[in-house]
Structure formats: structure tokens, C-alpha cells
Design an enzyme around this catalytic site. Structure first.
Site, short mmCIF file in Angstrom:
data_model
loop_
_atom_site.label_atom_id
_atom_site.label_comp_id
_atom_site.label_asym_id
_atom_site.label_seq_id
_atom_site.Cartn_x
_atom_site.Cartn_y
_atom_site.Cartn_z
N GLU A 172 43.24 49.55 44.72
CA GLU A 172 43.44 48.27 44.61
C GLU A 172 43.98 47.65 46.02
O GLU A 172 44.75 48.18 46.49
CB GLU A 172 44.29 47.71 43.66
CG GLU A 172 43.72 48.02 42.11
CD GLU A 172 44.61 47.56 40.92
OE1 GLU A 172 45.56 46.84 41.33
OE2 GLU A 172 44.24 47.69 39.91
N HIS B 14 44.70 40.52 43.89
CA HIS B 14 44.54 41.94 43.81
C HIS B 14 43.14 42.16 43.62
O HIS B 14 42.50 41.31 42.83
CB HIS B 14 45.40 42.66 43.19
CG HIS B 14 45.41 42.62 41.67
ND1 HIS B 14 46.06 41.48 40.89
CD2 HIS B 14 45.10 43.44 40.78
CE1 HIS B 14 45.82 41.88 39.59
NE2 HIS B 14 45.26 43.04 39.56
N HIS C 80 40.19 44.93 41.45
CA HIS C 80 40.06 45.71 40.14
C HIS C 80 39.01 46.73 40.65
O HIS C 80 37.61 46.21 40.40
CB HIS C 80 39.90 45.16 38.91
CG HIS C 80 41.05 44.61 38.19
ND1 HIS C 80 41.12 44.25 36.96
CD2 HIS C 80 42.43 44.89 38.58
CE1 HIS C 80 42.28 43.69 36.67
NE2 HIS C 80 43.16 44.04 37.59
N ASP D 59 48.66 44.21 34.41
CA ASP D 59 49.11 42.89 35.33
C ASP D 59 49.73 41.90 34.52
O ASP D 59 50.81 41.10 35.38
CB ASP D 59 47.41 42.28 35.49
CG ASP D 59 46.56 42.94 36.14
OD1 ASP D 59 47.25 43.91 37.09
OD2 ASP D 59 45.51 43.05 36.06
#
Length: 143
Positions: free
Chosen positions: A23, A83, A85, A96
């Protein structure tokens, strides 16, 4: 709504491709006007998670303070985070949600499949405290 230039939008997606299969993470800086957050800068951050960087991220608080300080010098505020995935949907996970604490900010997630950015979604963190917080789908306007 989250407004972002095409250049910055592509840059945060590219960041996810570069860190695949881990990530990526970073900070969105800009201004908030009513319900619109306008991104003027993105700041890449290092993912300090060493135990499970493929499905978790963490930004070092010292790095976050530095990013915030530099942004303030330019007249920018932290308006969100992003971010990736890797090989998972561009939807927030329970982790999250549990780790989201910046109310009024956007949380942008890019799904990176087999090293290629596929879909980017944004979610606004609403509420006043942990008991009533929620992540709500947020439109991204690429300008």
C-alpha cells in the site's frame, strides 16, 4: 465533493502503482470551502507498516507534522489522505474505518490490480466523535 487536478489525480494513482504490491499512502493538502475540498498539493508519505504493508498503512506522526507545517507555510491545510488497495476494491475496509480520525477530511482509495491503478474513490469522514463517525461516498471532480 473533492476537486483535484488531472496531474495530481494521476500522481496519486501512479504512487500506488510504484509501491505495488504494498500500500502507498500520502496526504492531500489544499482548502475547504463549504462541502468542497480542493486539492492543491499531494505529499507522498512513507508506509511505516512492516508487518503487513500489503494491506495496511501508517504514516509516521513526525512525517505528518512536517507535511502539515510545510503546507501551512503555503497557506494549505490537510484536507485528506490517500492510500492504495493492492488487488482489492477501492472501498474502505473495517481497518480503514477504525483508523480514520480526521473528521471533515477526504479518504481517497485507489484499487491497484496487478500493478495497474484501476479505480479511485473518495470517502468523506463525517461525524463528531467515534460514536457517530461514518465514511460517506464522495464525488471526485477531476479538473
Amino acid at each position: 465533493m473533492l476537486k483535484i487536478t488531472r496531474q495530481l489525480y494521476e500522481a496519486l494513482r501512479q504512487h500506488g502503482e510504484e509501491t505495488y504490491p504494498h500500500e502507498c499512502c500520502g496526504v492531500l493538502l489544499g482548502q475547504i470551502d463549504d462541502d468542497t475540498r480542493t486539492v492543491t498539493t499531494i505529499a507522498r508519505a512513507g508506509n511505516t507498516r512492516t508487518d503487513s504493508a500489503h494491506n495496511r498503512y501508517n504514516i509516521d506522526p513526525k512525517e505528518l507534522i512536517k507535511i502539515q507545517s510545510e503546507g501551512r507555510k503555503r497557506g494549505e491545510d490537510i484536507i485528506g489522505f490517500y492510500h492504495s488497495h493492492p488487488d482489492h476494491p477501492a472501498r474502505w475496509s473495517q481497518t480503514d474505518f477504525a483508523e480514520a480520525h480526521w473528521y471533515g477530511c477526504s479518504y481517497v482509495i485507489t484499487s491497484v490490480e496487478m500493478g495497474k491503478a484501476v479505480l479511485t474513490n473518495s470517502f468523506a469522514l463525517e461525524g463528531g466523535d467515534e460514536s457517530d463517525k461514518k465514511l460517506v461516498d464522495e464525488k471526485i471532480e477531476v479538473i
